[in-house]
Every structure is written in structure tokens, then in C-alpha cells.
Design an enzyme around this catalytic site. Sequence first.
Site, PDB file in Angstrom:
ATOM      1  N   ASP A  10       0.867  -1.189   0.000  1.00 15.47           N
ATOM      2  CA  ASP A  10       0.000   0.000   0.000  1.00 15.47           C
ATOM      3  C   ASP A  10       0.906   1.244   0.000  1.00 15.47           C
ATOM      4  O   ASP A  10       1.729   1.410   0.901  1.00 15.47           O
ATOM      5  CB  ASP A  10      -0.863  -0.049   1.265  1.00 15.47           C
ATOM      6  CG  ASP A  10      -1.864   1.096   1.336  1.00 15.47           C
ATOM      7  OD1 ASP A  10      -1.643   2.146   0.691  1.00 15.47           O
ATOM      8  OD2 ASP A  10      -2.858   0.935   2.061  1.00 15.47           O
ATOM      9  N   ASN A  24      -6.017  13.307 -10.231  1.00 13.69           N
ATOM     10  CA  ASN A  24      -6.675  13.818 -11.443  1.00 13.69           C
ATOM     11  C   ASN A  24      -6.438  15.325 -11.487  1.00 13.69           C
ATOM     12  O   ASN A  24      -5.964  15.917 -10.516  1.00 13.69           O
ATOM     13  CB  ASN A  24      -8.168  13.458 -11.466  1.00 13.69           C
ATOM     14  CG  ASN A  24      -8.913  14.050 -10.310  1.00 13.69           C
ATOM     15  OD1 ASN A  24      -8.998  15.271 -10.163  1.00 13.69           O
ATOM     16  ND2 ASN A  24      -9.437  13.191  -9.438  1.00 13.69           N
ATOM     17  N   GLY A  32      -9.204   5.073  -5.721  1.00 10.12           N
ATOM     18  CA  GLY A  32      -7.900   4.418  -5.867  1.00 10.12           C
ATOM     19  C   GLY A  32      -6.834   4.986  -4.938  1.00 10.12           C
ATOM     20  O   GLY A  32      -7.089   5.255  -3.756  1.00 10.12           O
ATOM     21  N   VAL A  33      -5.644   5.161  -5.476  1.00  8.21           N
ATOM     22  CA  VAL A  33      -4.508   5.693  -4.710  1.00  8.21           C
ATOM     23  C   VAL A  33      -4.859   7.067  -4.133  1.00  8.21           C
ATOM     24  O   VAL A  33      -4.567   7.371  -2.970  1.00  8.21           O
ATOM     25  CB  VAL A  33      -3.271   5.818  -5.637  1.00  8.21           C
ATOM     26  CG1 VAL A  33      -2.163   6.599  -4.972  1.00  8.21           C
ATOM     27  CG2 VAL A  33      -2.777   4.442  -6.056  1.00  8.21           C
ATOM     28  N   ASP A  34      -5.480   7.887  -4.957  1.00  3.75           N
ATOM     29  CA  ASP A  34      -5.831   9.257  -4.571  1.00  3.75           C
ATOM     30  C   ASP A  34      -6.725   9.252  -3.323  1.00  3.75           C
ATOM     31  O   ASP A  34      -6.472   9.982  -2.346  1.00  3.75           O
ATOM     32  CB  ASP A  34      -6.564   9.881  -5.768  1.00  3.75           C
ATOM     33  CG  ASP A  34      -6.565  11.393  -5.763  1.00  3.75           C
ATOM     34  OD1 ASP A  34      -5.866  11.991  -4.937  1.00  3.75           O
ATOM     35  OD2 ASP A  34      -7.277  11.968  -6.609  1.00  3.75           O
ATOM     36  N   SER A 122      -2.003   5.387 -13.786  1.00  8.00           N
ATOM     37  CA  SER A 122      -2.970   5.191 -14.892  1.00  8.00           C
ATOM     38  C   SER A 122      -3.500   3.765 -15.049  1.00  8.00           C
ATOM     39  O   SER A 122      -4.386   3.541 -15.874  1.00  8.00           O
ATOM     40  CB  SER A 122      -2.396   5.640 -16.258  1.00  8.00           C
ATOM     41  OG  SER A 122      -2.371   7.046 -16.352  1.00  8.00           O
ATOM     42  N   THR A 123      -2.959   2.797 -14.280  1.00 11.71           N
ATOM     43  CA  THR A 123      -3.341   1.393 -14.530  1.00 11.71           C
ATOM     44  C   THR A 123      -4.587   0.939 -13.777  1.00 11.71           C
ATOM     45  O   THR A 123      -4.959  -0.229 -13.843  1.00 11.71           O
ATOM     46  CB  THR A 123      -2.197   0.418 -14.165  1.00 11.71           C
ATOM     47  OG1 THR A 123      -1.973   0.493 -12.740  1.00 11.71           O
ATOM     48  CG2 THR A 123      -0.917   0.751 -14.918  1.00 11.71           C
ATOM     49  N   GLY A 124      -5.231   1.855 -13.061  1.00 12.90           N
ATOM     50  CA  GLY A 124      -6.455   1.510 -12.330  1.00 12.90           C
ATOM     51  C   GLY A 124      -7.657   2.102 -13.040  1.00 12.90           C
ATOM     52  O   GLY A 124      -8.024   1.687 -14.146  1.00 12.90           O
ATOM     53  N   TYR A 126      -7.971   4.697 -14.692  1.00 17.37           N
ATOM     54  CA  TYR A 126      -7.669   5.263 -16.016  1.00 17.37           C
ATOM     55  C   TYR A 126      -7.416   4.207 -17.092  1.00 17.37           C
ATOM     56  O   TYR A 126      -7.208   4.553 -18.256  1.00 17.37           O
ATOM     57  CB  TYR A 126      -6.518   6.264 -15.926  1.00 17.37           C
ATOM     58  CG  TYR A 126      -6.930   7.634 -15.400  1.00 17.37           C
ATOM     59  CD1 TYR A 126      -8.266   7.920 -15.090  1.00 17.37           C
ATOM     60  CD2 TYR A 126      -5.998   8.649 -15.234  1.00 17.37           C
ATOM     61  CE1 TYR A 126      -8.639   9.175 -14.610  1.00 17.37           C
ATOM     62  CE2 TYR A 126      -6.372   9.918 -14.763  1.00 17.37           C
ATOM     63  CZ  TYR A 126      -7.697  10.166 -14.450  1.00 17.37           C
ATOM     64  OH  TYR A 126      -8.068  11.417 -13.991  1.00 17.37           O
TER      65      TYR A 126
END
Length: 168
Positions: A10, A24, A32-34, A122-124, A126
Site C-alpha cells: 500500500d 486527477n 484508488g490511490v488518490d 494510470s493502470t487503475g 484510467y
Amino acid sequence: MVQVEFVQGDITEQQVDAVVNAANSSLLGGGGVDGAIHRKGGPEILNACRDLRASHYGSGLPTGQAVATTAGRLPARWVIHTVGPVWRAGEDRSGLLASCYRESLRVADELGAATVAFPAVSTGIYGWPMDDGARIAVGTVRAADTAVREVRFVLFDAAAYEAFVVYM
Ligand code: AR6
């Protein structure tokens, strides 16, 4: 040359100088991460993001760029927010994804951060294919002209870890 490491875990728990947020353009949070970074880091991060919007990024942080804030209650000292490109089939947006890594390292250099943790930008949400995202991420970091000593890629699940570790 920067030392590259891969861990499954994590990003919010990393003991590094700076963690990178897959943000974003609004800089005002998301999933997600954000979402995890704002939730665990607390309101100080969002307040700093609001200040940045008001002072420098009235229409948002452009895709491929990066900017730093406090990390609030996270173990890291700074969060470097970067905006990855949304995956679009049939359109080569890989330059924008590479730019996220390069610009984040440039900001890390400005901060004097020696250790930086990245998620797979970008791999989630996006939608960028993991294998291609891993290739761009590791290739760009290895080629970067940076004073950062250690880059840790923090992969959320086993499939992401496997995709990245190919490039060890
Ligand atoms: N630690 C490490 N990796 C994680 C974590 C975590 N806590 N949580 C998810 N991942 P995403 P994006 C992985 O969606 O694709 C937000 O709403 C995840 O499995 O966080 O760049 C923003 O506000 C995936 O492999 O970022 C934007 O609107 C990777 O991190 C949008 O999502 C990135 O997934 C950005 O989408």
C-alpha cells in the site's frame, strides 16, 4: 544511477521521503490511490491542493505534470501529485505517461527527496494495460537524470507486482 525496487503493498504506508499520487487534474481527490492518500493523510493534503488550485492551477494540473504538497499524517514527508493519461485504444499517449514519472522525479529533485515511492500510474481507474504501464514506468525511471537515490514501485496486488518485476 537510481536504484529501483519493487514491492507489493500500500503506497500510503511507505517510509520514504515522497510518495507519488495518481491524481486527477482537479487535485481535489478521487478513488484508488488518490482516495487512500487523502483518507490516510488527512485534510492538510486537501487544503494544500486547494491552495495550489487557487494560486497556480486555476484550470487544474495538466496531464503529465506533477506538483508537491505536504504528506499530512502519512509517514512520507511529501506527496507528489501527478495526473496520468486515460488509456485510449488506438491513440499513443505513452509520452504523457512517461512524463508523469519524469516530472515527478524532477519535483522530487527540487524538494531534495532521496527516496520516492510510485504507484502504477494510470493502470487503475484510467484503464492503462498493466504490462505496458510497467514497461513505461520502469524504463522512464531508469533513464531519468535525477538525484533521487531510490525509487520504489509499490504494486497493489500480485498481478501488478508480476508485471513490474519482469523489468528488475
Ligand atoms: N497503494 C498502491 N497501489 C494502489 C493503491 C494503494 N493504496 N490503491 C490502488 N492502487 P488508480 P489511475 C493501484 O485508480 O488509474 C482516482 O479517482 C491500482 O490497483 O489509483 O491513475 C484519481 O482521482 C492501480 O494499479 O489511478 C483519478 O481520477 C494503480 O494503483 C483516477 O483515479 C493506479 O490506480 C486516476 O486513475
